[in-house]
Design an enzyme around this catalytic site. Structure first.
Site, PDB file in Angstrom:
ATOM      1  N   GLY A 157       0.861  -1.161   0.067  1.00  0.00           N
ATOM      2  CA  GLY A 157       0.041   0.183  -0.021  1.00  0.00           C
ATOM      3  C   GLY A 157       0.942   1.133   0.068  1.00  0.00           C
ATOM      4  O   GLY A 157       2.025   1.259  -0.397  1.00  0.00           O
ATOM      5  N   ILE A 159       2.423   3.163   2.456  1.00  0.00           N
ATOM      6  CA  ILE A 159       3.569   2.972   3.231  1.00  0.00           C
ATOM      7  C   ILE A 159       4.634   1.982   2.837  1.00  0.00           C
ATOM      8  O   ILE A 159       5.674   2.190   2.721  1.00  0.00           O
ATOM      9  CB  ILE A 159       3.145   2.713   4.746  1.00  0.00           C
ATOM     10  N   ALA A 238       3.774  -1.666  11.387  1.00  0.00           N
ATOM     11  CA  ALA A 238       2.203  -2.005  11.036  1.00  0.00           C
ATOM     12  C   ALA A 238       1.424  -2.007  12.233  1.00  0.00           C
ATOM     13  O   ALA A 238       1.001  -1.011  13.055  1.00  0.00           O
ATOM     14  CB  ALA A 238       2.013  -3.052  10.090  1.00  0.00           C
ATOM     15  N   ARG A 239       0.814  -3.410  12.486  1.00  0.00           N
ATOM     16  CA  ARG A 239       0.352  -3.427  14.084  1.00  0.00           C
ATOM     17  C   ARG A 239       0.720  -4.534  14.662  1.00  0.00           C
ATOM     18  O   ARG A 239       1.300  -5.566  13.887  1.00  0.00           O
ATOM     19  CB  ARG A 239      -1.111  -3.551  13.330  1.00  0.00           C
ATOM     20  N   GLU A 268      -0.078  -3.582  23.387  1.00  0.00           N
ATOM     21  CA  GLU A 268       0.532  -2.496  23.850  1.00  0.00           C
ATOM     22  C   GLU A 268      -0.152  -1.786  25.255  1.00  0.00           C
ATOM     23  O   GLU A 268      -0.947  -2.110  25.341  1.00  0.00           O
ATOM     24  CB  GLU A 268       0.572  -1.360  22.855  1.00  0.00           C
ATOM     25  N   HIS A 286       5.720   2.647  19.714  1.00  0.00           N
ATOM     26  CA  HIS A 286       4.633   3.193  18.825  1.00  0.00           C
ATOM     27  C   HIS A 286       4.910   4.559  18.223  1.00  0.00           C
ATOM     28  O   HIS A 286       4.216   5.471  18.508  1.00  0.00           O
ATOM     29  CB  HIS A 286       3.437   2.822  19.239  1.00  0.00           C
TER      30      HIS A 286
END
Lengths: 331, 330
Positions: A157, A159, A238-239, A268, A286
């Site tokens: 995508g 990023i 990302a996540r 997190e 993050h």
């Protein structure tokens, strides 16, 4: 004219708040922390719009609490896995995010992590500060070469593509995996499409750029880590839940892969036990979009989305506009 | 008789096979450098010396001279060697350019990004268990993409650092003794006087050799010209920057931060430096990858082989030594 009521769940950069307050009746969470669940349920009530953060869970109950007069929840992030979009759509509430403005900052951070792990920057800094540097040594802190190596991008995508572009200046061979090949991206960067398994086997650096969805949960687990080269480095901006963190810690401990650079974590701010003790990782709290410039732009974009929705215009970054408006007019 | 070669530090195992097959090698097995006296004694009677960071001055040259044909320096910078003295004694001095360019430029970028985005600080904070969620103003860094990069010294490494900015959409300025059209063509950089570069750049990366002219090139006055948000990167040589003035500028907010791989009095740091949060300090690891170390040893080896065969080595810094060497060996 009655001014719209907007709630903001954390204090944001001044420029964004200033813009919002010019057009709406704004209330901000004054605390230096996220709202509790109860506070959130109470504060969203009766608002026409809510500006929320990734740390706020926006589910059916919160959306119901907001009430039918609420037009939009504008998320201060590009990812919106904290929001139940389907539930919002059913209630005719628009969900918006902040893409584009944080693409460069996140791609820069992915590169900061890639280079920091490969060249042992955080470890070297620590050694230097604690007086362990005793003068130049031929064998001290040997790292991994970056230029000329193979960079594997999972998820091409905005990023992912920006990370790939940065690889060009480092003379890297870029391969990528995505649901479909992207010819324009290939033309611009020389990147080559690869099946994920092939990518994991070939890449010296694997950088993750997929959104978190049920399909990408634990996309990188024990099996995938086992496919990677023992000299390879994994980068995740990302996540967290895209990676099975327990399997990652095991792979890093046993030297199954060489290192990892992580800006996001499964739970997190809690880290998988053992992760913080590993020297072959660089771990960040993050910070993907954490620059003054980007945070200000994100705030302005979130406010633009809110102002558009309140005006009856289409928010520039709505993710469910058509469906939500259809539900509203149908209902 | 086999050539007698001294290697002044222990080479990594994987690197040792890069030495010549017929060499009679003596290698320093200890953890540190030879003492001065030991070095003077060890260089005596050698045909070649592979130099790893030792100070080679006139006295060492004289001790080595009757037999020694080459000081092969393991590194591109050779401020540790008195080249003029070596020339006088008919000893070639060589270095290892090119093979160190990529890894050093990579490290300059690693430091630039780490300083801008507070990587070492963030890593420290999280490991200390001090991460609290969702403070939108915590640990904000500086944007890198789209900013202005200033390269001081337009040699091989400076050029490689500029080339790496390609994907970051940066404006690039460079300074050198005179404009270099090749450099500009390859990187899209514009020439600027040092003063102008310091005033305009968001990131200043230093890539000059250490010479009397570049000693403390970046001092109090130069730091004062930089933007208060600017970040200084030094992967060249420590004494190119006045470290005391730098600590002062970092403390008072005169500049935004610094990423340093080299220091004025390695391994000693200027007092105060290690207490600052807005710096990233790596322990002189510009070329520290195994692949690069193998390549550097191979280059040293080629230079030594050439000198032993009576040829001018490929990376010779003082071809003028030839005449004296021929006189001596005739």
């Amino acid at each position: 004219m009655i001014r719209a009521k907007v709630y903001v769940t954390r204090r944001l950069p001044e420029a964004a708040l200033e813009l919002l307050s010019r057009h709406a009746d704004m209330e901000i969470n004054p605390e230096e922390r996220s709202l509790t669940r109860e506070e959130l349920l109470g504060k969203v009530r009766g608002r026409n719009a809510v500006l929320c953060l990734l740390t706020d869970t926006i589910d059916e109950e919160v959306l119901a609490a907001a009430g039918p007069q609420c037009r939009i929840f504008a998320n201060y992030a590009v990812g919106y896995n904290n929001i139940d979009v389907a539930a919002a759509t059913r209630r005719g509430i628009i969900i918006a995010n902040t893409p584009d403005v944080l693409t460069d900052a996140t791609a820069d951070l992915a590169w900061a992590l890639l280079l920091a792990v490969a060249r042992r920057v955080a470890e070297g800094d620590k050694a230097n500060r604690s007086g362990l540097f005793k003068g130049w040594e031929p064998l001290f802190m040997l790292g991994r070469e970056v230029s000329g190596k193979t960079l594997g991008i999972i998820g091409a995508g905005r990023i992912g593509q920006a990370v790939a572009r940065r690889g060009c200046g480092f003379a890297m061979k870029v391969i990528y995996s995505a649901s479909t090949p992207k010819p324009e991206f290939e033309a611009a960067t020389g990147a080559r499409f690869a099946a994920q398994e092939e990518l994991l086997r070939e890449a010296d650096f694997v950088s993750l750029h997929v959104p978190l969805t049920p399909a990408t949960h634990h996309l990188i687990g024990e099996r995938e880590l086992a496919m990677m080269k023992p000299t390879a480095i994994l980068v995740n901006t990302a996540r967290g839940p895209v990676v099975d963190e327990k399997a990652l810690v095991a792979a890093l401990r046993t030297g199954r892969i060489w290192g990892a650079g992580l800006d996001v974590f499964e739970r997190e701010p809690v880290l998988e036990p053992g992760l913080a003790e590993l020297p072959n990782t660089v771990i960040l709290p993050h910070l993907g979009s954490a620059t003054e410039e980007t945070r200000t732009r994100m705030g302005l974009v979130a406010v633009e989305n809110i102002l558009a929705a309140l005006d009856g215009r289409t928010p520039p970054n709505g993710v469910n506009v058509k469906e939500a408006l259809a539900a509203r007019s149908g209902g | 008789m086999n050539p007698r070669v001294l290697i002044t530090r222990k080479l990594p195992e994987a690197v040792q096979k890069e030495t010549g097959p017929d060499w009679e090698v003596e290698m320093n097995g200890g953890p540190g450098h030879y003492s001065r006296d030991e070095l003077l004694a060890r260089v005596r009677g050698r045909d070649a010396v592979l130099v790893m960071g030792d100070r080679i001055d006139e006295e060492v040259c004289a001790a080595a001279a009757p037999t020694c044909k080459v000081f092969a320096n393991h590194g591109v910078g050779y401020n540790n060697i008195d080249v003029e003295a070596a020339t006088k004694y008919g000893i070639y001095v060589t270095n290892t350019p090119d093979v160190v360019t990529g890894p050093t430029a990579d490290l300059a970028w690693a430091l630039l990004l780490a300083t801008a985005r507070r990587v070492a600080e963030g890593d420290r904070l999280i490991r200390a268990g001090r991460w609290r969620l969702s403070d939108p103003f915590a640990m904000l860094g500086t944007e890198v993409s789209g900013k202005t990069l200033g390269i001081v010294g337009a040699g091989r490494i400076g050029r490689a650092v500029a080339q790496r900015a390609r994907g970051f959409n940066m404006d690039i300025l460079y300074t050198a003794n005179s404009p270099k059209p090749d450099f500009a063509a390859q990187t899209g950089a514009r020439f600027a006087e040092l003063r102008q570069l310091l005033q305009s750049a968001d990131f200043v990366s230093v890539h000059v050799p250490l010479t009397p002219a570049t000693r403390q090139l970046i001092g109090k006055e130069e730091l004062a010209l930089m933007k208060p948000t600017a970040i200084l990167i030094n992967t060249a040589r420590g004494p190119v920057v006045d470290e005391q003035a730098l600590v002062e500028a970092l403390r008072s907010g005169g500049i935004g931060g610094a990423g340093l791989d080299v220091f004025e009095r390695e391994p000693v740091l200027e007092p105060g430096l290690a207490e600052l949060d807005n710096v990233v300090l790596t322990p002189h690891i510009g070329t520290s990858t195994l692949e690069t170390r193998i390549r550097m040893a191979a280059v040293c080896s080629r230079n030594i082989q050439a000198a032993l065969a009576g040829r001018v080595p490929p990376n010779c810094l003082n071809p003028a030594a030839r005449m004296r060497q021929e006189e001596r060996t005739r």
